[in-house]
Write an enzyme that holds these catalytic residues in place. Structure first.
Site, PDB file in Angstrom:
ATOM      1  N   GLU A 153      67.156  69.068  51.143  1.00 21.02           N
ATOM      2  CA  GLU A 153      65.711  68.830  51.207  1.00 21.02           C
ATOM      3  C   GLU A 153      65.184  68.914  52.646  1.00 21.02           C
ATOM      4  OE1 GLU A 153      64.838  65.220  49.055  1.00 21.02           O
ATOM      5  OE2 GLU A 153      65.453  66.110  47.152  1.00 21.02           O
ATOM      6  N   ASN A 206      52.994  58.139  42.905  1.00 23.15           N
ATOM      7  CA  ASN A 206      53.825  57.025  43.386  1.00 23.15           C
ATOM      8  C   ASN A 206      54.086  57.079  44.899  1.00 23.15           C
ATOM      9  OD1 ASN A 206      55.700  59.076  43.354  1.00 23.15           O
ATOM     10  ND2 ASN A 206      57.282  57.941  42.253  1.00 23.15           N
ATOM     11  N   TYR A 209      61.629  70.910  43.357  1.00 17.74           N
ATOM     12  CA  TYR A 209      61.916  70.003  42.234  1.00 17.74           C
ATOM     13  C   TYR A 209      62.686  70.712  41.107  1.00 17.74           C
ATOM     14  CZ  TYR A 209      59.008  66.088  43.929  1.00 17.74           C
ATOM     15  OH  TYR A 209      58.495  65.014  44.624  1.00 17.74           O
ATOM     16  N   HIS A 261      58.192  60.238  48.181  1.00 17.24           N
ATOM     17  CA  HIS A 261      59.462  60.764  47.655  1.00 17.24           C
ATOM     18  C   HIS A 261      60.518  60.539  48.723  1.00 17.24           C
ATOM     19  CE1 HIS A 261      62.533  63.539  46.158  1.00 17.24           C
ATOM     20  NE2 HIS A 261      62.662  63.907  47.412  1.00 17.24           N
ATOM     21  N   LYS A 294      53.011  61.515  49.494  1.00 14.40           N
ATOM     22  CA  LYS A 294      52.440  62.361  48.439  1.00 14.40           C
ATOM     23  C   LYS A 294      50.907  62.429  48.499  1.00 14.40           C
ATOM     24  CE  LYS A 294      56.277  61.751  45.210  1.00 14.40           C
ATOM     25  NZ  LYS A 294      56.649  61.588  43.783  1.00 14.40           N
TER      26      LYS A 294
HETATM   27  P1  CMP Z   1      60.066  61.788  43.018  1.00 17.30           P
HETATM   28  O1  CMP Z   1      60.979  60.885  43.780  1.00 17.30           O
HETATM   29  O2  CMP Z   1      59.146  62.637  43.848  1.00 17.30           O
HETATM   30  O3  CMP Z   1      60.925  62.738  42.082  1.00 17.30           O
HETATM   31  C1  CMP Z   1      60.393  63.317  40.904  1.00 17.30           C
HETATM   32  C2  CMP Z   1      59.065  62.720  40.520  1.00 17.30           C
HETATM   33  O4  CMP Z   1      58.674  62.923  39.186  1.00 17.30           O
HETATM   34  C3  CMP Z   1      59.132  61.214  40.674  1.00 17.30           C
HETATM   35  O5  CMP Z   1      59.166  60.889  42.047  1.00 17.30           O
HETATM   36  C4  CMP Z   1      57.894  60.782  39.898  1.00 17.30           C
HETATM   37  O6  CMP Z   1      56.733  60.722  40.708  1.00 17.30           O
HETATM   38  C5  CMP Z   1      57.707  61.917  38.883  1.00 17.30           C
HETATM   39  N1  CMP Z   1      57.890  61.442  37.493  1.00 17.30           N
HETATM   40  C6  CMP Z   1      56.964  61.468  36.531  1.00 17.30           C
HETATM   41  N2  CMP Z   1      57.447  60.965  35.383  1.00 17.30           N
HETATM   42  C7  CMP Z   1      58.731  60.601  35.635  1.00 17.30           C
HETATM   43  C8  CMP Z   1      59.767  59.993  34.849  1.00 17.30           C
HETATM   44  N3  CMP Z   1      59.592  59.685  33.562  1.00 17.30           N
HETATM   45  N4  CMP Z   1      60.956  59.758  35.449  1.00 17.30           N
HETATM   46  C9  CMP Z   1      61.169  60.090  36.748  1.00 17.30           C
HETATM   47  N5  CMP Z   1      60.217  60.663  37.538  1.00 17.30           N
HETATM   48  C10 CMP Z   1      59.013  60.900  36.993  1.00 17.30           C
END
Ligand code: CMP
Length: 138
Positions: A126, A112, A49, A115, A9
Protein backbone atom coordinates in the site's frame (compact mmCIF):
# COMPACT_ATOMS: atom_id res chain seq x y z
CA UNK A 1 10.88 0.81 12.87
CA UNK A 2 7.86 -0.10 10.76
CA UNK A 3 5.74 1.81 8.24
CA UNK A 4 2.02 1.74 7.57
CA UNK A 5 -0.21 3.38 4.97
CA UNK A 6 -2.97 5.67 6.19
CA UNK A 7 -5.77 7.26 4.18
CA UNK A 8 -7.82 10.09 5.65
CA UNK A 9 -11.06 9.44 3.79
CA UNK A 10 -13.41 11.85 1.94
CA UNK A 11 -15.80 12.21 4.91
CA UNK A 12 -12.98 13.68 7.03
CA UNK A 13 -11.41 15.79 4.29
CA UNK A 14 -14.83 17.28 3.45
CA UNK A 15 -15.43 18.13 7.13
CA UNK A 16 -11.98 19.81 7.32
CA UNK A 17 -10.82 17.64 10.23
CA UNK A 18 -7.57 16.25 8.79
CA UNK A 19 -5.58 18.23 11.38
CA UNK A 20 -7.63 16.75 14.21
CA UNK A 21 -7.01 13.24 12.85
CA UNK A 22 -3.29 14.01 12.49
CA UNK A 23 -3.15 15.13 16.13
CA UNK A 24 -4.57 11.79 17.26
CA UNK A 25 -2.06 9.97 15.03
CA UNK A 26 0.86 11.94 16.51
CA UNK A 27 -0.44 11.63 20.09
CA UNK A 28 -0.40 7.84 19.58
CA UNK A 29 3.35 7.99 18.89
CA UNK A 30 3.18 7.64 15.10
CA UNK A 31 5.29 9.96 12.92
CA UNK A 32 3.87 11.23 9.60
CA UNK A 33 6.87 10.75 7.30
CA UNK A 34 5.01 11.42 4.01
CA UNK A 35 1.66 12.97 3.21
CA UNK A 36 -0.22 14.22 0.14
CA UNK A 37 -3.74 15.15 -0.90
CA UNK A 38 -5.03 13.31 -3.98
CA UNK A 39 -8.34 12.63 -5.72
CA UNK A 40 -8.39 8.93 -6.54
CA UNK A 41 -9.64 7.71 -9.91
CA UNK A 42 -12.00 4.73 -10.06
CA UNK A 43 -9.20 2.62 -11.58
CA UNK A 44 -6.87 3.49 -8.68
CA UNK A 45 -9.51 2.73 -6.02
CA UNK A 46 -10.46 -0.56 -7.70
CA UNK A 47 -6.82 -1.65 -7.79
CA UNK A 48 -6.07 -0.48 -4.25
CA UNK A 49 -9.09 -2.35 -2.85
CA UNK A 50 -8.80 -5.35 -5.22
CA UNK A 51 -8.94 -7.82 -2.29
CA UNK A 52 -12.56 -6.69 -1.71
CA UNK A 53 -13.71 -6.93 -5.33
CA UNK A 54 -16.15 -9.80 -4.66
CA UNK A 55 -17.71 -8.14 -1.60
CA UNK A 56 -21.21 -6.63 -1.71
CA UNK A 57 -19.84 -3.25 -0.59
CA UNK A 58 -17.14 -2.99 -3.30
CA UNK A 59 -19.01 -0.63 -5.65
CA UNK A 60 -20.10 1.71 -2.88
CA UNK A 61 -16.57 1.63 -1.42
CA UNK A 62 -15.04 2.68 -4.75
CA UNK A 63 -17.74 5.34 -5.29
CA UNK A 64 -17.13 6.80 -1.85
CA UNK A 65 -13.32 6.77 -2.05
CA UNK A 66 -13.47 8.60 -5.40
CA UNK A 67 -16.21 11.07 -4.36
CA UNK A 68 -13.81 13.74 -3.07
CA UNK A 69 -10.11 14.18 -2.26
CA UNK A 70 -8.35 12.06 0.37
CA UNK A 71 -5.07 12.51 2.25
CA UNK A 72 -2.67 9.57 1.90
CA UNK A 73 0.09 9.23 4.46
CA UNK A 74 3.01 7.04 5.46
CA UNK A 75 3.21 6.60 9.23
CA UNK A 76 6.28 5.30 11.05
CA UNK A 77 6.68 3.85 14.55
CA UNK A 78 7.64 0.65 16.30
CA UNK A 79 4.81 -1.75 15.39
CA UNK A 80 3.24 0.99 13.27
CA UNK A 81 0.62 -1.31 11.68
CA UNK A 82 -0.79 -2.56 14.99
CA UNK A 83 -0.34 0.80 16.73
CA UNK A 84 -2.35 2.59 14.03
CA UNK A 85 -5.09 -0.04 13.93
CA UNK A 86 -5.49 0.33 17.70
CA UNK A 87 -5.94 4.10 17.55
CA UNK A 88 -8.20 3.84 14.43
CA UNK A 89 -10.68 1.57 16.22
CA UNK A 90 -13.05 -0.99 14.73
CA UNK A 91 -14.12 -0.69 11.06
CA UNK A 92 -17.71 -0.15 12.22
CA UNK A 93 -17.74 2.97 14.41
CA UNK A 94 -20.79 1.66 16.26
CA UNK A 95 -18.53 -0.89 17.98
CA UNK A 96 -15.28 1.14 18.08
CA UNK A 97 -13.70 1.81 21.47
CA UNK A 98 -13.96 5.22 23.14
CA UNK A 99 -11.02 7.46 22.32
CA UNK A 100 -10.32 5.93 18.91
CA UNK A 101 -10.37 7.96 15.68
CA UNK A 102 -13.41 6.14 14.31
CA UNK A 103 -15.38 6.36 17.56
CA UNK A 104 -14.61 10.09 17.67
CA UNK A 105 -15.18 11.03 14.03
CA UNK A 106 -16.63 8.24 11.84
CA UNK A 107 -20.17 8.60 10.50
CA UNK A 108 -20.82 5.00 9.36
CA UNK A 109 -19.01 1.81 8.33
CA UNK A 110 -18.49 3.38 4.87
CA UNK A 111 -17.74 6.94 6.02
CA UNK A 112 -15.32 5.68 8.64
CA UNK A 113 -12.75 8.49 8.42
CA UNK A 114 -9.53 6.49 8.05
CA UNK A 115 -7.97 3.44 6.43
CA UNK A 116 -4.88 1.68 7.78
CA UNK A 117 -2.94 -1.27 6.40
CA UNK A 118 -3.96 -4.58 8.02
CA UNK A 119 -0.52 -6.27 8.07
CA UNK A 120 3.15 -5.40 7.48
CA UNK A 121 2.93 -7.14 4.08
CA UNK A 122 -0.12 -5.06 3.05
CA UNK A 123 1.65 -1.95 4.33
CA UNK A 124 4.58 -2.51 1.95
CA UNK A 125 2.22 -2.91 -1.02
CA UNK A 126 0.00 0.00 0.00
CA UNK A 127 2.87 2.43 0.72
CA UNK A 128 4.45 1.72 -2.66
CA UNK A 129 1.02 2.01 -4.33
CA UNK A 130 0.89 5.73 -3.49
CA UNK A 131 4.48 6.80 -2.77
CA UNK A 132 7.91 6.44 -4.32
CA UNK A 133 10.93 6.21 -1.99
CA UNK A 134 12.03 9.76 -2.90
CA UNK A 135 8.79 11.15 -1.41
CA UNK A 136 9.40 9.58 2.03
CA UNK A 137 11.71 11.29 4.53
CA UNK A 138 12.47 9.62 7.85
P1 CMP B 1 -11.12 0.14 4.98
O1 CMP B 1 -10.17 -0.08 6.11
O2 CMP B 1 -10.82 1.32 4.09
O3 CMP B 1 -11.19 -1.17 4.08
C1 CMP B 1 -12.32 -1.48 3.29
C2 CMP B 1 -13.51 -0.60 3.60
O4 CMP B 1 -14.75 -1.09 3.18
C3 CMP B 1 -13.64 -0.46 5.11
O5 CMP B 1 -12.59 0.35 5.59
C4 CMP B 1 -15.05 0.10 5.23
O6 CMP B 1 -15.08 1.52 5.19
C5 CMP B 1 -15.74 -0.42 3.97
N1 CMP B 1 -16.84 -1.36 4.30
C6 CMP B 1 -18.13 -1.19 4.00
N2 CMP B 1 -18.86 -2.23 4.44
C7 CMP B 1 -18.00 -3.09 5.04
C8 CMP B 1 -18.15 -4.34 5.72
N3 CMP B 1 -19.34 -4.95 5.84
N4 CMP B 1 -17.04 -4.93 6.22
C9 CMP B 1 -15.82 -4.35 6.08
N5 CMP B 1 -15.62 -3.16 5.46
C10 CMP B 1 -16.70 -2.53 4.96
Amino acid sequence: MERTLSIIKPDAVERNITGKVNSMIEDAGLRIIAQKRIHMTAAQAEEFYAEHKDKAFFTSLVDFMTSAPVVVQVLEAEDAVARYRKIMGATNPAVAEEGTIRKTFALSIDKNTVHGSDSPESAKREVSFFFSEIEIFE
